[in-house]
Structures are given as C-alpha cells and as structure tokens.
Design a protein around this motif. Structure first.
Motif, short mmCIF file in Angstrom:
data_model
loop_
_atom_site.label_atom_id
_atom_site.label_comp_id
_atom_site.label_asym_id
_atom_site.label_seq_id
_atom_site.Cartn_x
_atom_site.Cartn_y
_atom_site.Cartn_z
N LEU A 127 5.13 0.65 -11.56
CA LEU A 127 4.33 0.75 -10.34
C LEU A 127 4.11 2.22 -9.97
O LEU A 127 4.95 3.08 -10.23
CB LEU A 127 5.03 0.04 -9.18
CG LEU A 127 5.22 -1.47 -9.31
CD1 LEU A 127 6.08 -2.01 -8.18
CD2 LEU A 127 3.87 -2.18 -9.34
N ASP A 128 2.98 2.48 -9.35
CA ASP A 128 2.66 3.82 -8.84
C ASP A 128 2.26 3.67 -7.39
O ASP A 128 1.16 3.20 -7.09
CB ASP A 128 1.54 4.44 -9.67
CG ASP A 128 1.21 5.87 -9.22
OD1 ASP A 128 2.03 6.46 -8.48
OD2 ASP A 128 0.14 6.38 -9.59
N LYS A 129 3.16 4.02 -6.48
CA LYS A 129 2.94 3.79 -5.06
C LYS A 129 3.13 5.08 -4.26
O LYS A 129 3.91 5.97 -4.65
CB LYS A 129 3.92 2.73 -4.53
CG LYS A 129 3.75 1.36 -5.17
CD LYS A 129 2.43 0.72 -4.75
CE LYS A 129 2.21 -0.62 -5.43
NZ LYS A 129 0.96 -1.27 -4.98
N ARG A 130 2.44 5.15 -3.14
CA ARG A 130 2.68 6.24 -2.20
C ARG A 130 4.04 6.02 -1.54
O ARG A 130 4.29 4.95 -0.98
CB ARG A 130 1.57 6.30 -1.15
CG ARG A 130 1.76 7.38 -0.09
CD ARG A 130 0.50 7.53 0.75
NE ARG A 130 0.20 6.31 1.49
CZ ARG A 130 0.65 6.05 2.73
NH1 ARG A 130 1.44 6.92 3.35
NH2 ARG A 130 0.31 4.94 3.34
N MET A 150 10.34 2.60 -9.22
CA MET A 150 8.91 2.30 -9.40
C MET A 150 8.51 2.47 -10.86
O MET A 150 7.76 1.65 -11.41
CB MET A 150 8.06 3.22 -8.51
CG MET A 150 8.22 3.02 -7.00
SD MET A 150 7.69 1.40 -6.41
CE MET A 150 9.28 0.64 -6.13
N ASP A 183 0.83 -1.20 0.00
CA ASP A 183 0.00 0.00 0.00
C ASP A 183 0.86 1.26 0.00
O ASP A 183 0.43 2.32 -0.47
CB ASP A 183 -0.91 0.00 1.23
CG ASP A 183 -1.86 -1.18 1.23
OD1 ASP A 183 -2.78 -1.20 0.41
OD2 ASP A 183 -1.67 -2.10 2.07
N ALA A 184 2.07 1.13 0.55
CA ALA A 184 3.00 2.25 0.58
C ALA A 184 4.42 1.70 0.57
O ALA A 184 4.66 0.58 1.01
CB ALA A 184 2.79 3.11 1.82
N VAL A 185 5.33 2.51 0.06
CA VAL A 185 6.74 2.12 0.03
C VAL A 185 7.53 3.17 0.80
O VAL A 185 7.58 4.34 0.42
CB VAL A 185 7.27 2.02 -1.42
CG1 VAL A 185 8.77 1.71 -1.41
CG2 VAL A 185 6.51 0.95 -2.19
#
Length: 302
Positions: free
Chosen positions: A64-67, A59, A45-47
C-alpha cells in the motif's frame, strides 16, 4: 493477491466515508494482520499513525502507498484536529499504533474523543492485543476478570506503591515492562508475595516467544537464563487464590498424588516448597491443601 483476498473476505461490509477506522495491527507477527484491517487500510485516504517509519514498513509489506499523518503522545490533541478536518472533508482515515490495538496502551484515546466530539463516527477493527494474548495463555482459574495496567512507574518507590494498591484486586493484573527494568519489577513482585503466580511473556507472537507460569520467587532465576532480558515483556500477576479454593480437583492428578506422598514423609512446609519448585503450583495453596487433607484424615480417624 493479498489485497484481492482481503477485499473478497471483507468487502461485503460497507466502509463509509467521513469515518475514523481504528485498526489493530500485529504485536510482532505480521501474519496476525486481519483481512478486514488490510481492506480498511486499502480503502483509507490517509493513515494516521503513532510512528510514520514503523507504519511505512507495514504499508510496504501490504503493498500500500498511503498518506501518513503522525499522531503520537506528544501531538495527539493538535494532530486530532487535522484528522477531524480530513473526515469532515469526506475522507476515510485509519488510525494505527506501532503495534496492537490503539488506545489500550498506545495513543488513540484523545483522537477518538476528538472525532466523536465533532459528531463523526468511529469504527473499531479488532485484532492483536498483548494483554488479551497473554491472559489467554495464563490459565488463571481464580481471576474474576483482569485489570490492565500497562507500564508501572519507573521509580522504585512509586512502582512498589502502585503494586501494593493492586495487590488486593480480585482479578488478575496485566503489566508491561521493558527489558532493562524487568528484573527490578521481578524483585518487587517477589518482595510483595513470593508464592503468587506470575505468567511472564517475552516477545509475544514472535519467533523466539516464551511464555511461562511460575511463582514470583522463581522469576529472577527465570530471567537469569541467557537472552531472557531481551525484547518486550508482558506479565500477568495472577489473582490470589482463596484458601477455600484449594481442592484436589484443581490440581493435575500426578501433582495431587505426589503431594500426598511428600506430605507423608516431610513436614508440610517442606513438602509444599519442594512441590512448588518442581511444578510451579503456588506454595501456599499446596500447603493449605496438604493441611486440609491431614486434618480430614485425623477427623476420620477420630
């Protein structure tokens, strides 16, 4: 396609929520990213990361598109609480450093400690590690394990004091150094033990990677070659060989034969010096071996 391949390869294992996944990332070559690491990052959910700019590029490479949550050496204690709160809310959080395995030389230890202190689970995902990478290519047959030190103090006096304390360890010593200080470190290693072997690695896993093993006294010559003081360095300071370990079986046959020839025509000190320069074998070890052979021949003659 990459994310699908990673899911197929690693998806059979469970990746529960409220877990911190400590993820190793490449130290230079992006192809060293494991499928399991990619899958865990895709599920997160978050990195949490050491540098959001570096991680954003990773990313994007993975699609990937991560918070992203910055957790670095200057804010690790405070940022760890943000990560703990996210985990307590049922999220999966992955932590990556800029390169390699978090918590080895890079930040991560305080974050892991805070997560464990909160009663939450930590799952490590192994991968690239510069110390292990270089140790595997060093061929230090005398080492009883190794000590990872990383960066020594930048000031000369403190650095030399640290090296003096490390000198007698029974195993190899793994060091990191920056390009603008590697020559100073080389000079210190020469001063302490010029014959002791050093494996030097530059730009590990990258296109212009170089790995060489040579006596410390040849390091400055090696570094003087064009472009060799660019990039990041890792070094293995080999374990000291016991005199009793100097056997012919540990030398390549051509080296062993050449030692016998040189020792017949030159003083042992000169023969061992020349052969050490030509082959990279420790000069003291070659001398001890040549002396032991001469003494054995004398006993046979008597």
């Amino acid at each position: 396609m990459l994310l699908q391949t990673a899911a197929m390869a690693a998806g059979s294992q469970q990746y529960p929520a409220s877990v911190l996944y400590v993820v190793a990332t490449p130290i230079g070559n992006l192809a060293d990213m494991t499928l399991r690491a990619i899958h865990a990052l895709a599920l997160a959910d978050a990195v949490a990361c050491e540098d959001t700019r570096m991680t954003q590029r990773l990313m994007q490479h993975l699609g990937l598109d991560k918070r992203l949550v910055a957790v670095h050496e200057h804010n690790e204690n405070e940022a760890a609480q943000t990560v703990v709160q996210a985990l307590q809310a049922g999220q999966r959080v992955a932590y990556v450093s800029d390169a390699g395995t978090p918590g080895v030389s890079d930040p991560g230890a305080r974050l892991v400690r805070a997560v464990r202190a909160a009663g939450l689970r930590v799952v490590p995902l192994p991968g690239a590690s510069a110390p292990v990478t270089l140790i595997s290519a060093a061929g230090d047959v005398h080492a009883q394990g190794f000590t990872f030190v990383g960066f020594l103090p930048s000031k000369g006096g403190a650095r030399r004091e640290a090296l003096a304390g490390l000198r007698q360890l029974p195993g190899a010593v793994v060091l990191f150094e920056s390009p603008h200080r590697v020559e100073e470190l080389a000079r210190d290693l020469v001063a302490i033990d010029p014959a002791r072997l050093v494996t030097i690695g530059r730009e590990l896993t990258k296109q212009f990677e170089e790995i060489d093993t040579l006596p410390a006294e040849r390091l400055l010559t090696w570094l003087a070659q064009p472009n060799r003081q660019r990039g990041e360095f890792a070094l293995v300071w080999h374990a000291q060989a016991d005199a009793g370990d100097a056997t012919a079986d540990e030398l390549p046959t051509p080296v062993s034969d050449l030692l016998d020839v040189l020792a017949e025509h030159l003083p042992l000190k000169e023969a061992s010096r020349l052969l050490s320069e030509a082959t990279g074998q420790p000069r003291n070890r070659l001398y001890d071996l040549a002396l032991a052979r001469r003494q054995a021949r004398q006993r046979e003659a008597d």
